[in-house]
Design an enzyme around this catalytic site. Sequence first.
Site, PDB file in Angstrom:
ATOM      1  N   CYS A 115       0.808  -1.231   0.000  1.00 52.59           N
ATOM      2  CA  CYS A 115       0.000   0.000   0.000  1.00 52.59           C
ATOM      3  C   CYS A 115       0.838   1.275   0.000  1.00 52.59           C
ATOM      4  O   CYS A 115       0.307   2.366  -0.230  1.00 52.59           O
ATOM      5  CB  CYS A 115      -0.953  -0.013   1.177  1.00 52.59           C
ATOM      6  SG  CYS A 115      -1.878  -1.541   1.266  1.00 52.59           S
ATOM      7  N   HIS A 252      -3.255   6.645   2.128  1.00 52.35           N
ATOM      8  CA  HIS A 252      -3.690   5.375   1.547  1.00 52.35           C
ATOM      9  C   HIS A 252      -5.119   5.118   1.996  1.00 52.35           C
ATOM     10  O   HIS A 252      -5.436   5.232   3.177  1.00 52.35           O
ATOM     11  CB  HIS A 252      -2.748   4.252   2.004  1.00 52.35           C
ATOM     12  CG  HIS A 252      -3.325   2.889   1.792  1.00 52.35           C
ATOM     13  ND1 HIS A 252      -3.881   2.514   0.582  1.00 52.35           N
ATOM     14  CD2 HIS A 252      -3.465   1.820   2.615  1.00 52.35           C
ATOM     15  CE1 HIS A 252      -4.332   1.280   0.685  1.00 52.35           C
ATOM     16  NE2 HIS A 252      -4.093   0.838   1.909  1.00 52.35           N
ATOM     17  N   ASN A 282     -10.286  -0.920  -0.487  1.00 53.60           N
ATOM     18  CA  ASN A 282      -8.833  -0.800  -0.342  1.00 53.60           C
ATOM     19  C   ASN A 282      -8.183  -1.379  -1.601  1.00 53.60           C
ATOM     20  O   ASN A 282      -8.266  -2.591  -1.837  1.00 53.60           O
ATOM     21  CB  ASN A 282      -8.403  -1.572   0.914  1.00 53.60           C
ATOM     22  CG  ASN A 282      -6.903  -1.538   1.144  1.00 53.60           C
ATOM     23  OD1 ASN A 282      -6.129  -1.221   0.248  1.00 53.60           O
ATOM     24  ND2 ASN A 282      -6.486  -1.888   2.343  1.00 53.60           N
TER      25      ASN A 282
END
Length: 327
Positions: A115, A252, A282
Amino acid sequence: MMNSKARITAIGSYVPEKRLSNYDLEKMVDTNDEWIVQRTGIKERRIADENEYTSDISYKAVKNLMERYDKSVDDVDMIIVCTLTPDFKTPSVASLVQAKLGISHAGALDLNVACAGFTYGLYVANGLVSSGLNKKVLVIGAETLSKVTDYTDRSTCILFGDGGGAVLVEYDEQQPSFLSSHLGSEGERAKSLYCTNLSETLNGEELIGSGCIVQNGREVYKWAVTTAPKGMQSVMNNAPMELKDVDWFVPHSANLRMIESICEKSGFPIEQTLYSVVNYGNTSSASIPLSLDKALREGKIKNGDKVLLYGFGGGLAYAGILINWTI
Ligand code: UT7
């Protein structure tokens, strides 16, 4: 200060057509829309077709960039694909993208920092261009996380989605984009978030999960909300301005509640914070470029705005970078 000679000159993105809503997930595992929205803010995610891979998503994100900015990529001399879900162990996604785009003689490399991948990728691209090693670099953050998600595990399958974003980084001494950065890694915490490959042990401990993402959500949550505000401040300590002068914060997009907590702890207004988690879930290394591109399409980011990007996740690793937005 980064002494940069590199500028972000274009951006593009792509998400697959297929949507997976919280109501769809209710039919797959013991969960419900209320729990998912309350704990994560996520409403739906995009899912790649069976035969659609990270190289396809990357290619489509670059095509979108070329169309919108009327840019040619024929003279790109380096392609960096940030991903944890490559089509193959080898060849790299970047080599596949180079072939799909028909760019001859470009360097091509994949970068896996989960990420934090996209912000690491920007850091590397800025270094390559500012040092004079490369003139025009494509940085792509793209994922097909649905292919490594265990759809019987309700604690992870509600989180992840697919998509990609791409930026072009070109040599420009006059108006550099990169103002400051701060990055690092805490591999001692690796077992909090992993996806198995060849080895079945990690830091001496046996693993479960056979090729799918395994996460101790609580641990990663606590780590992120404690370390991200300090990391943001470290980026600002190297910058020619203070956090209050930043126009937009792009963390993120892992979980909206985490983002709210990071904003509260850092004192940065949530109203000036950009995220893609509500509609895309996500998307790991794709989340920051997807948030950026969504905000641009909504007319939020303007030329001259200062934008603080901050990636964190698997590794555990993190990277923050302050951008002067001048596309
Ligand atoms: O992108 C890389 C970085 N990753 C992250 O930043 C993720 C960080 N972590 C998170 O986003 C959150 O920890 C999660 C969303 C993964 C989980 O939320 P949480 O508030 O930390 O929940 P929890 O894991 O502590 O679980 C609380 C309860 C448990 O039940 P009991 O033990 O209290 O009875 C879970 O079994 O919620 C249960 N639960 C669920 N219930 C309904 C876990 N997943 C679900 C679900 N639906 N999908």
